[in-house]
Design an enzyme around this catalytic site. Structure first.
Site, PDB file in Angstrom:
ATOM      1  N   LEU A  23      61.240  19.437  28.635  1.00  0.00           N
ATOM      2  CA  LEU A  23      60.458  20.088  29.698  1.00  0.00           C
ATOM      3  C   LEU A  23      58.984  20.050  29.285  1.00  0.00           C
ATOM      4  CD1 LEU A  23      60.167  21.905  32.236  1.00  0.00           C
ATOM      5  CD2 LEU A  23      60.682  23.865  30.794  1.00  0.00           C
ATOM      6  N   HIS A  54      50.973  42.683  33.347  1.00  0.00           N
ATOM      7  CA  HIS A  54      50.800  41.377  32.691  1.00  0.00           C
ATOM      8  C   HIS A  54      51.889  41.168  31.629  1.00  0.00           C
ATOM      9  CE1 HIS A  54      47.201  40.736  34.913  1.00  0.00           C
ATOM     10  NE2 HIS A  54      46.471  41.630  34.265  1.00  0.00           N
ATOM     11  N   ASP A 107      51.139  35.530  40.608  1.00  0.00           N
ATOM     12  CA  ASP A 107      50.237  36.567  41.123  1.00  0.00           C
ATOM     13  C   ASP A 107      51.007  37.861  41.386  1.00  0.00           C
ATOM     14  OD1 ASP A 107      47.912  37.710  41.994  1.00  0.00           O
ATOM     15  OD2 ASP A 107      47.838  36.633  43.914  1.00  0.00           O
TER      16      ASP A 107
HETATM   17  C1  FPP Z   1      47.611  37.558  38.463  1.00  0.00           C
HETATM   18  O1  FPP Z   1      47.977  38.887  38.716  1.00  0.00           O
HETATM   19  C2  FPP Z   1      47.941  37.211  37.106  1.00  0.00           C
HETATM   20  C3  FPP Z   1      47.036  36.935  36.140  1.00  0.00           C
HETATM   21  C4  FPP Z   1      45.589  36.927  36.354  1.00  0.00           C
HETATM   22  C5  FPP Z   1      47.450  36.623  34.776  1.00  0.00           C
HETATM   23  C6  FPP Z   1      48.748  35.934  34.662  1.00  0.00           C
HETATM   24  C7  FPP Z   1      49.288  36.305  33.375  1.00  0.00           C
HETATM   25  C8  FPP Z   1      50.569  36.463  33.100  1.00  0.00           C
HETATM   26  C9  FPP Z   1      51.672  36.159  34.008  1.00  0.00           C
HETATM   27  C10 FPP Z   1      50.919  36.970  31.778  1.00  0.00           C
HETATM   28  C11 FPP Z   1      51.565  35.932  30.963  1.00  0.00           C
HETATM   29  C12 FPP Z   1      50.718  34.791  30.753  1.00  0.00           C
HETATM   30  C13 FPP Z   1      50.270  34.427  29.600  1.00  0.00           C
HETATM   31  C14 FPP Z   1      49.438  33.243  29.564  1.00  0.00           C
HETATM   32  C15 FPP Z   1      50.566  35.144  28.351  1.00  0.00           C
HETATM   33  P1  FPP Z   1      46.860  39.895  39.175  1.00  0.00           P
HETATM   34  O2  FPP Z   1      46.404  40.664  37.975  1.00  0.00           O
HETATM   35  O3  FPP Z   1      45.772  39.200  39.906  1.00  0.00           O
HETATM   36  O4  FPP Z   1      47.686  40.820  40.124  1.00  0.00           O
HETATM   37  P2  FPP Z   1      47.143  41.599  41.412  1.00  0.00           P
HETATM   38  O5  FPP Z   1      46.662  40.551  42.375  1.00  0.00           O
HETATM   39  O6  FPP Z   1      48.350  42.322  41.896  1.00  0.00           O
HETATM   40  O7  FPP Z   1      46.066  42.511  40.928  1.00  0.00           O
END
Ligand code: FPP
Length: 244
Positions: A133, A39, A22
């Site tokens: 893994l 991301h 997150d």
């Molecule tokens: C939460 O951050 C993250 C996500 C909803 C997506 C997680 C994705 C990745 C780590 C990219 C790599 C993954 C893949 C599968 C390619 P948020 O957007 O909710 O952050 P915020 O709470 O700060 O807005």
């Protein structure tokens, strides 16, 4: 027979670590960048954490890549996340496979684009015999949906007379989840200072130790994983029993 552990052996790592990645959006906002930049950096972090997990001897790593609730985000962001996922699956597969990583995807595939489903199936097929893994990516995943699906299958079997509801055990239930065959997580880490599970592995995390870190996911590194494992080791896991 396995030799008995020696007193001075390094402590073994948790077998299964699950991570709620997150804070990508906040990481990008702090830098006046579009959310997708967070991301993208998050995807790089995932790559590094997979390597670190292997080095630390973790056998199972499960990450929350996209939740069933994430479909409610603006269409632009969902499209960009799906493109990133496509790119990730294509670019990382060869290296994951070469490093003995078994890839599994859990979640509601019916909502994913057909080409992504094909990439996922290909990754799972190519890596199915790997054992170094076990990497599980939760995509379009929600625990409540997973649990309801399991209940639906039990109900159908009961309705056709193939199952006596009296005989349903916790083990049967576990075997009907998308994580069947994967041990329960020992440690669940959530980054970015949020302290909730957000519909992630609710059944499976019944006895997991939860570690929350302020670090935003794009900044998370091997040392943070090591620190979380150290914190895990200081916890006394009693599984509902009394301490010694
Ligand atoms: C939460 O951050 C993250 C996500 C909803 C997506 C997680 C994705 C990745 C780590 C990219 C790599 C993954 C893949 C599968 C390619 P948020 O957007 O909710 O952050 P915020 O709470 O700060 O807005």
């Amino acid at each position: 027979m396995e030799p008995a552990p020696r007193h001075d052996d390094p402590p073994s790592p948790p077998a299964h670590v699950a991570i709620i990645m997150d804070g990508n959006g906040r990481w990008a906002r702090e830098r006046h960048l579009p959310r997708i930049a967070g991301h993208k950096r998050g995807a790089e972090t995932l790559r590094k954490v997979l390597i670190a997990a292997g080095e630390l001897g973790i056998a199972y790593l499960t990450v929350y890549g996209f939740s069933s609730e994430n479909w409610r985000r603006p269409a632009d962001e969902v499209d960009e996340l799906m493109s990133l996922l496509r790119h990730y699956l294509c670019s990382e597969l060869a290296e994951l496979h070469a490093n003995g990583v078994r890839v599994r995807v859990i979640g509601d595939r019916g909502r994913l684009h057909k080409d992504i489903i094909a990439l996922v199936e290909d990754a799972e097929r190519q890596t199915q015999d790997n054992t170094v893994l076990h990497f599980t990516l939760a995509l379009s995943y929600g625990s409540r949906h997973e649990i309801v699906e399991a209940v639906r299958r039990f109900a159908q079997q009961a309705a056709t007379g193939d199952l006596d509801p009296e005989n349903i055990s916790e083990e049967d239930f576990t075997a009907h989840l998308s994580t069947a065959g994967i041990p329960d997580p020992d440690l669940v880490i959530r980054t970015s200072g949020e302290m909730r599970l957000s519909n992630f592995l609710l059944w499976q995390s019944a006895y997991a130790e939860l570690v929350f870190t302020e670090k935003l996911w794009p900044d998370f590194c091997k040392q943070d994983l090591t620190d979380a494992i150290s914190e895990f080791r200081q916890r006394e896991r009693r599984y509902g029993a009394t301490g010694v």
